[in-house]
Design a protein around this motif. Structure first.
Motif, PDB file in Angstrom:
ATOM      1  N   ILE A 198      49.102  39.318  30.097  1.00  0.00           N
ATOM      2  CA  ILE A 198      48.418  38.831  31.289  1.00  0.00           C
ATOM      3  C   ILE A 198      49.431  38.920  32.425  1.00  0.00           C
ATOM      4  N   TYR A 199      49.081  39.611  33.485  1.00  0.00           N
ATOM      5  CA  TYR A 199      50.057  39.833  34.543  1.00  0.00           C
ATOM      6  C   TYR A 199      50.313  38.559  35.337  1.00  0.00           C
ATOM      7  N   GLN A 200      51.538  38.428  35.805  1.00  0.00           N
ATOM      8  CA  GLN A 200      52.043  37.147  36.304  1.00  0.00           C
ATOM      9  C   GLN A 200      51.407  36.719  37.626  1.00  0.00           C
ATOM     10  N   ASN A 201      51.079  37.626  38.496  1.00  0.00           N
ATOM     11  CA  ASN A 201      50.688  37.266  39.855  1.00  0.00           C
ATOM     12  C   ASN A 201      49.177  37.314  40.083  1.00  0.00           C
ATOM     13  N   ASN A 202      48.407  36.873  39.098  1.00  0.00           N
ATOM     14  CA  ASN A 202      46.954  36.852  39.288  1.00  0.00           C
ATOM     15  C   ASN A 202      46.399  35.460  39.010  1.00  0.00           C
ATOM     16  N   GLU A 203      47.122  34.423  39.472  1.00  0.00           N
ATOM     17  CA  GLU A 203      46.758  33.047  39.171  1.00  0.00           C
ATOM     18  C   GLU A 203      45.307  32.728  39.526  1.00  0.00           C
ATOM     19  N   TYR A 204      44.833  33.270  40.642  1.00  0.00           N
ATOM     20  CA  TYR A 204      43.508  32.894  41.126  1.00  0.00           C
ATOM     21  C   TYR A 204      42.391  33.702  40.472  1.00  0.00           C
ATOM     22  N   GLU A 205      42.746  34.610  39.573  1.00  0.00           N
ATOM     23  CA  GLU A 205      41.745  35.405  38.871  1.00  0.00           C
ATOM     24  C   GLU A 205      41.642  35.024  37.391  1.00  0.00           C
ATOM     25  N   ARG A 206      42.532  34.171  36.919  1.00  0.00           N
ATOM     26  CA  ARG A 206      42.612  33.923  35.473  1.00  0.00           C
ATOM     27  C   ARG A 206      41.394  33.195  34.939  1.00  0.00           C
ATOM     28  N   PHE A 207      40.796  32.333  35.736  1.00  0.00           N
ATOM     29  CA  PHE A 207      39.619  31.610  35.271  1.00  0.00           C
ATOM     30  C   PHE A 207      38.418  32.547  35.189  1.00  0.00           C
ATOM     31  N   GLU A 208      38.203  33.361  36.202  1.00  0.00           N
ATOM     32  CA  GLU A 208      37.006  34.188  36.279  1.00  0.00           C
ATOM     33  C   GLU A 208      37.080  35.437  35.407  1.00  0.00           C
ATOM     34  N   ASN A 209      38.267  35.997  35.248  1.00  0.00           N
ATOM     35  CA  ASN A 209      38.399  37.289  34.582  1.00  0.00           C
ATOM     36  C   ASN A 209      39.022  37.141  33.190  1.00  0.00           C
ATOM     37  N   LEU A 210      39.669  38.192  32.735  1.00  0.00           N
ATOM     38  CA  LEU A 210      40.425  38.192  31.468  1.00  0.00           C
ATOM     39  C   LEU A 210      39.530  37.976  30.244  1.00  0.00           C
ATOM     40  N   GLU A 211      38.324  38.575  30.257  1.00  0.00           N
ATOM     41  CA  GLU A 211      37.422  38.385  29.118  1.00  0.00           C
ATOM     42  C   GLU A 211      38.059  38.829  27.804  1.00  0.00           C
ATOM     43  N   LYS A 212      38.640  40.015  27.794  1.00  0.00           N
ATOM     44  CA  LYS A 212      39.256  40.551  26.576  1.00  0.00           C
ATOM     45  C   LYS A 212      40.384  39.644  26.093  1.00  0.00           C
ATOM     46  N   GLU A 213      41.189  39.159  27.035  1.00  0.00           N
ATOM     47  CA  GLU A 213      42.341  38.342  26.676  1.00  0.00           C
ATOM     48  C   GLU A 213      41.913  36.995  26.081  1.00  0.00           C
ATOM     49  N   TYR A 214      40.937  36.335  26.706  1.00  0.00           N
ATOM     50  CA  TYR A 214      40.435  35.081  26.138  1.00  0.00           C
ATOM     51  C   TYR A 214      39.842  35.317  24.758  1.00  0.00           C
ATOM     52  N   TYR A 215      39.098  36.395  24.619  1.00  0.00           N
ATOM     53  CA  TYR A 215      38.466  36.670  23.317  1.00  0.00           C
ATOM     54  C   TYR A 215      39.525  36.841  22.234  1.00  0.00           C
ATOM     55  N   GLU A 216      40.551  37.607  22.532  1.00  0.00           N
ATOM     56  CA  GLU A 216      41.584  37.862  21.530  1.00  0.00           C
ATOM     57  C   GLU A 216      42.358  36.587  21.194  1.00  0.00           C
ATOM     58  N   VAL A 217      42.729  35.815  22.214  1.00  0.00           N
ATOM     59  CA  VAL A 217      43.491  34.594  21.975  1.00  0.00           C
ATOM     60  C   VAL A 217      42.684  33.604  21.139  1.00  0.00           C
ATOM     61  N   PHE A 218      41.427  33.362  21.524  1.00  0.00           N
ATOM     62  CA  PHE A 218      40.652  32.345  20.821  1.00  0.00           C
ATOM     63  C   PHE A 218      40.166  32.821  19.456  1.00  0.00           C
ATOM     64  N   THR A 219      40.093  34.110  19.251  1.00  0.00           N
ATOM     65  CA  THR A 219      39.816  34.603  17.901  1.00  0.00           C
ATOM     66  C   THR A 219      40.979  34.279  16.979  1.00  0.00           C
TER      67      THR A 219
END
Length: 218
Positions: A90-111
């Motif tokens: 997850i790239y460091q400078n996207n603080e304001y996008e982390r809630f709305e985006n990152l579908e793949k990343e949330y899926y992988e982490v919570f799996t």
């Protein structure tokens, strides 16, 4: 080894900063509920872990999975024999996008989190504060922890050497944004938010079952 069942359980692991177990916090999903310890650890980066630290991870904590949220060029693990390495950058400078985006990343982490009863996890970024912070926020809120508990865990980084965080902007923004989702509680709103990332309800309910003694959604 017996430890206090109150959270957070701060950990001394040589070569790792800002390490703690999210277990021990109270949950409102069951009466007198407590999040189990020994399943999910959060920390700063672990590439400088010492041999003593590796022994603690393997022998005493039983960690089997490392999730590395740092940028791709820093994903140079594995760092510990016997611990499976999962880079999910997850790239460091996207603080304001982390809630709305990152579908793949949330899926992988919570799996991976859904298997923490079999393979306990340590999740980290560089400081273990911001990227690690939103994933821990999501997990604790899903598990029925209240605002004061979740923000306490977020702000515990201030006791480390990784800079000062406050709740006035980023954290409170996440908490308020959950109101966009259906549910009579923050825990249900959080579950519905995570389902927009592609996570199955059954998987999220299983996470509650393995982290909360006595939880049963039936």
């Amino acid at each position: 080894m017996n430890v206090n069942n109150k959270g957070p359980r701060n950990l001394y692991i040589p070569g790792i900063s800002n390490a703690r177990d999210i277990g021990g916090y109270e949950t409102n999903l069951v009466e007198n509920g407590i999040i189990k310890q020994g399943l999910f650890y959060r920390s700063g980066q672990i590439n400088d872990i010492t041999n003593e630290g590796k022994e603690i991870v393997n022998k005493y904590l039983g960690i089997k999975v490392e999730i590395d949220l740092r940028e791709k060029y820093l994903n140079t693990g594995p760092y510990i024999n016997g611990v499976d390495y999962f880079p999910i950058p997850i790239y460091q400078n996207n603080e304001y996008e982390r809630f709305e985006n990152l579908e793949k990343e949330y899926y992988e982490v919570f799996t991976l989190i859904s298997k923490a009863d079999i393979n306990p996890i340590i999740l980290h970024c560089i400081a273990g504060a911001d990227r690690t912070g939103i994933m821990s926020f999501a997990l604790l809120t899903l598990l029925g922890c209240d605002y004061n508990t979740v923000v306490r865990d977020y702000l515990f980084t201030n006791f480390s050497d990784n800079g000062i965080r406050d709740a006035s902007n980023e954290f409170n923004g996440w908490w308020e944004k959950l109101n966009q989702y259906k549910g009579n509680s923050k825990a249900e709103q959080c579950k519905n938010w995570l389902m927009t990332k592609g996570l199955e309800e059954s998987k999220l309910e299983h996470i509650r079952e393995i982290f909360i003694e006595g939880y049963n959604n039936n």
